[in-house]
Design a protein around this motif. Structure first.
Motif, PDB file in Angstrom:
ATOM      1  N   GLN A  52     -19.171 -43.851 -17.970  1.00 48.80           N
ATOM      2  CA  GLN A  52     -18.956 -44.220 -19.369  1.00 48.80           C
ATOM      3  C   GLN A  52     -17.776 -43.489 -19.999  1.00 48.80           C
ATOM      4  O   GLN A  52     -16.947 -44.093 -20.680  1.00 48.80           O
ATOM      5  N   ALA A  53     -17.702 -42.179 -19.793  1.00 47.81           N
ATOM      6  CA  ALA A  53     -16.641 -41.399 -20.437  1.00 47.81           C
ATOM      7  C   ALA A  53     -15.269 -41.659 -19.827  1.00 47.81           C
ATOM      8  O   ALA A  53     -14.262 -41.163 -20.342  1.00 47.81           O
ATOM      9  N   ASN A  54     -15.222 -42.417 -18.739  1.00 46.70           N
ATOM     10  CA  ASN A  54     -13.952 -42.813 -18.120  1.00 46.70           C
ATOM     11  C   ASN A  54     -13.567 -44.241 -18.492  1.00 46.70           C
ATOM     12  O   ASN A  54     -12.752 -44.868 -17.806  1.00 46.70           O
ATOM     13  N   ALA A  55     -14.135 -44.762 -19.573  1.00 46.68           N
ATOM     14  CA  ALA A  55     -13.898 -46.157 -19.948  1.00 46.68           C
ATOM     15  C   ALA A  55     -12.416 -46.454 -20.169  1.00 46.68           C
ATOM     16  O   ALA A  55     -11.947 -47.542 -19.835  1.00 46.68           O
ATOM     17  N   VAL A  56     -11.658 -45.511 -20.722  1.00 43.29           N
ATOM     18  CA  VAL A  56     -10.223 -45.736 -20.938  1.00 43.29           C
ATOM     19  C   VAL A  56      -9.536 -46.002 -19.593  1.00 43.29           C
ATOM     20  O   VAL A  56      -8.732 -46.930 -19.458  1.00 43.29           O
ATOM     21  N   ARG A  57      -9.877 -45.200 -18.601  1.00 45.32           N
ATOM     22  CA  ARG A  57      -9.291 -45.355 -17.271  1.00 45.32           C
ATOM     23  C   ARG A  57      -9.710 -46.682 -16.628  1.00 45.32           C
ATOM     24  O   ARG A  57      -8.887 -47.391 -16.043  1.00 45.32           O
ATOM     25  N   LEU A  58     -10.978 -47.018 -16.749  1.00 47.21           N
ATOM     26  CA  LEU A  58     -11.474 -48.259 -16.161  1.00 47.21           C
ATOM     27  C   LEU A  58     -10.866 -49.483 -16.836  1.00 47.21           C
ATOM     28  O   LEU A  58     -10.553 -50.483 -16.180  1.00 47.21           O
ATOM     29  N   GLU A  59     -10.684 -49.413 -18.146  1.00 44.33           N
ATOM     30  CA  GLU A  59     -10.053 -50.529 -18.852  1.00 44.33           C
ATOM     31  C   GLU A  59      -8.580 -50.641 -18.469  1.00 44.33           C
ATOM     32  O   GLU A  59      -8.042 -51.753 -18.374  1.00 44.33           O
ATOM     33  N   ALA A  60      -7.923 -49.507 -18.250  1.00 40.68           N
ATOM     34  CA  ALA A  60      -6.537 -49.543 -17.785  1.00 40.68           C
ATOM     35  C   ALA A  60      -6.450 -50.195 -16.411  1.00 40.68           C
ATOM     36  O   ALA A  60      -5.556 -51.011 -16.153  1.00 40.68           O
ATOM     37  N   ILE A  61      -7.387 -49.852 -15.526  1.00 42.84           N
ATOM     38  CA  ILE A  61      -7.423 -50.471 -14.199  1.00 42.84           C
ATOM     39  C   ILE A  61      -7.614 -51.980 -14.327  1.00 42.84           C
ATOM     40  O   ILE A  61      -6.936 -52.770 -13.662  1.00 42.84           O
ATOM     41  N   MET A  94      -6.013 -39.388 -22.300  1.00 45.30           N
ATOM     42  CA  MET A  94      -6.555 -40.187 -23.398  1.00 45.30           C
ATOM     43  C   MET A  94      -8.074 -40.335 -23.321  1.00 45.30           C
ATOM     44  O   MET A  94      -8.688 -40.882 -24.227  1.00 45.30           O
ATOM     45  N   GLU A  95      -8.678 -39.843 -22.248  1.00 39.81           N
ATOM     46  CA  GLU A  95     -10.126 -39.941 -22.094  1.00 39.81           C
ATOM     47  C   GLU A  95     -10.816 -38.887 -22.951  1.00 39.81           C
ATOM     48  O   GLU A  95     -10.349 -37.752 -23.063  1.00 39.81           O
ATOM     49  N   ASP A  96     -11.917 -39.287 -23.515  1.00 38.09           N
ATOM     50  CA  ASP A  96     -12.664 -38.412 -24.410  1.00 38.09           C
ATOM     51  C   ASP A  96     -14.138 -38.496 -24.047  1.00 38.09           C
ATOM     52  O   ASP A  96     -14.577 -39.427 -23.370  1.00 38.09           O
ATOM     53  N   ALA A  97     -14.904 -37.520 -24.486  1.00 41.17           N
ATOM     54  CA  ALA A  97     -16.339 -37.552 -24.237  1.00 41.17           C
ATOM     55  C   ALA A  97     -16.969 -38.759 -24.929  1.00 41.17           C
ATOM     56  O   ALA A  97     -16.544 -39.153 -26.019  1.00 41.17           O
ATOM     57  N   ALA A  98     -17.974 -39.352 -24.287  1.00 41.89           N
ATOM     58  CA  ALA A  98     -18.694 -40.471 -24.904  1.00 41.89           C
ATOM     59  C   ALA A  98     -19.415 -39.982 -26.151  1.00 41.89           C
ATOM     60  O   ALA A  98     -19.984 -38.886 -26.166  1.00 41.89           O
ATOM     61  N   GLU A  99     -19.408 -40.792 -27.198  1.00 43.37           N
ATOM     62  CA  GLU A  99     -19.979 -40.384 -28.481  1.00 43.37           C
ATOM     63  C   GLU A  99     -21.257 -41.133 -28.829  1.00 43.37           C
ATOM     64  O   GLU A  99     -21.785 -40.984 -29.937  1.00 43.37           O
ATOM     65  N   ASP A 100     -21.759 -41.952 -27.903  1.00 47.14           N
ATOM     66  CA  ASP A 100     -22.972 -42.710 -28.191  1.00 47.14           C
ATOM     67  C   ASP A 100     -23.642 -43.068 -26.871  1.00 47.14           C
ATOM     68  O   ASP A 100     -23.166 -42.712 -25.799  1.00 47.14           O
ATOM     69  N   VAL A 101     -24.750 -43.778 -26.954  1.00 54.15           N
ATOM     70  CA  VAL A 101     -25.442 -44.215 -25.754  1.00 54.15           C
ATOM     71  C   VAL A 101     -24.579 -45.207 -24.988  1.00 54.15           C
ATOM     72  O   VAL A 101     -23.587 -45.725 -25.509  1.00 54.15           O
ATOM     73  N   PHE A 102     -24.953 -45.498 -23.759  1.00 56.55           N
ATOM     74  CA  PHE A 102     -24.201 -46.431 -22.927  1.00 56.55           C
ATOM     75  C   PHE A 102     -24.477 -47.875 -23.332  1.00 56.55           C
ATOM     76  O   PHE A 102     -23.578 -48.715 -23.343  1.00 56.55           O
ATOM     77  N   VAL A 103     -25.726 -48.167 -23.678  1.00 54.12           N
ATOM     78  CA  VAL A 103     -26.135 -49.534 -24.017  1.00 54.12           C
ATOM     79  C   VAL A 103     -26.744 -49.567 -25.412  1.00 54.12           C
ATOM     80  O   VAL A 103     -27.684 -48.816 -25.703  1.00 54.12           O
ATOM     81  N   GLY A 104     -26.193 -50.404 -26.274  1.00 50.22           N
ATOM     82  CA  GLY A 104     -26.751 -50.597 -27.608  1.00 50.22           C
ATOM     83  C   GLY A 104     -27.433 -51.951 -27.708  1.00 50.22           C
ATOM     84  O   GLY A 104     -27.499 -52.716 -26.733  1.00 50.22           O
TER      85      GLY A 104
END
Length: 243
Positions: A52-61, A94-104
């Motif tokens: 989850q906290a690597n979402a910036v990287r995964l979206e870039a990929i 640009m990656e930051d710690a997750a600030e909420d749950v994974f699934v809302g």
């Protein structure tokens, strides 16, 4: 020497712009891969809680694959692990710690839908406000098409989460990881299945294919960059036809 602007916003723009330049060098990594299977596999990586906290990287990929994959090679977990490290060298800052749950979870037109929260805090909270407003809009054209499209996207989101075995308010990983643990990662084929739908499956879910048209990325708009600024063509049109 790299001069950092005093304005935080200008600094972020400068750093993101630098990453866009790096994207040109990263493009060759993905060029030889099959677009259909690799795009789906990248989408599936975003359903893995410990990333989850690597979402910036995964979206870039994901953006780089959509922009550049034109070959026939089928990707493996080892390939994904290598992409994760290589792209991370350019965007990890640009990656930051997750600030909420994974699934809302949000409520719309009488039922609940699961939604991946991403990195920012309270994404589903803000989405719920938009949906509340949408429900007050009259049902006639052109609003009915927008309402139907939003419901169809929510149906897809909900089913992706169910396919991935995710529950409402499930926690992901608060902090980013530097490498992918292959033992903890499903096969890319299984990840791709989580986010791949036939037209018949969407219809069976209750989705409206005609209204979803506005959310399909046109083939002519595949050059989506690296996606670090937000509001990219891929973010506005997250659905991609396989042929």
């Amino acid at each position: 020497m790299l001069k950092i602007p005093e304005s935080l916003f200008e600094s972020q723009q400068m750093l993101a712009g630098n990453s866009e330049r790096n994207a040109q060098a990263l493009a060759s990594i993905f060029r030889h891969y099959d677009a259909k299977s690799t795009i789906a596999a990248a989408g599936g990586l975003l359903t893995v809680p410990y990333l989850q906290a690597n979402a910036v990287r995964l979206e870039a990929i994901s953006h780089l694959i959509v922009s550049n994959a034109v070959g026939k090679k089928k990707a493996t977990k080892q390939d994904a692990s290598r992409w994760f490290r290589q792209v991370g060298q350019s965007v990890a800052f640009m990656e930051d710690a997750a600030e909420d749950v994974f699934v809302g979870r949000v409520h719309y037109q009488g039922r609940n839908f699961l939604v991946l929260e991403g990195l920012a805090e309270a994404n589903c909270h803000h989405l719920q406000h938009i949906l509340n407003v949408l429900e007050t809009i009259p049902d006639g054209l052109p609003y009915s098409t927008l309402k139907s499209a939003c419901r169809s996207l929510l149906l897809i989101s909900d089913h992706v989460c169910h396919r991935a075995g995710l529950d409402a308010f499930e926690a992901g990983s608060e902090y980013k990881v530097e490498s992918i643990s292959l033992d903890r990662l499903p096969t890319l084929k299984n990840l791709a299945k989580r986010v791949s739908f036939t037209e018949a499956e969407i219809t069976q879910l209750g989705g409206d294919l005609s209204s979803l048209g506005m959310f399909f990325l046109p083939p002519s708009a595949r050059k989506v960059g690296i996606g670090l600024h937000g509001g990219s063509a891929l973010e506005r049109c997250p659905l991609i036809r396989s042929c």
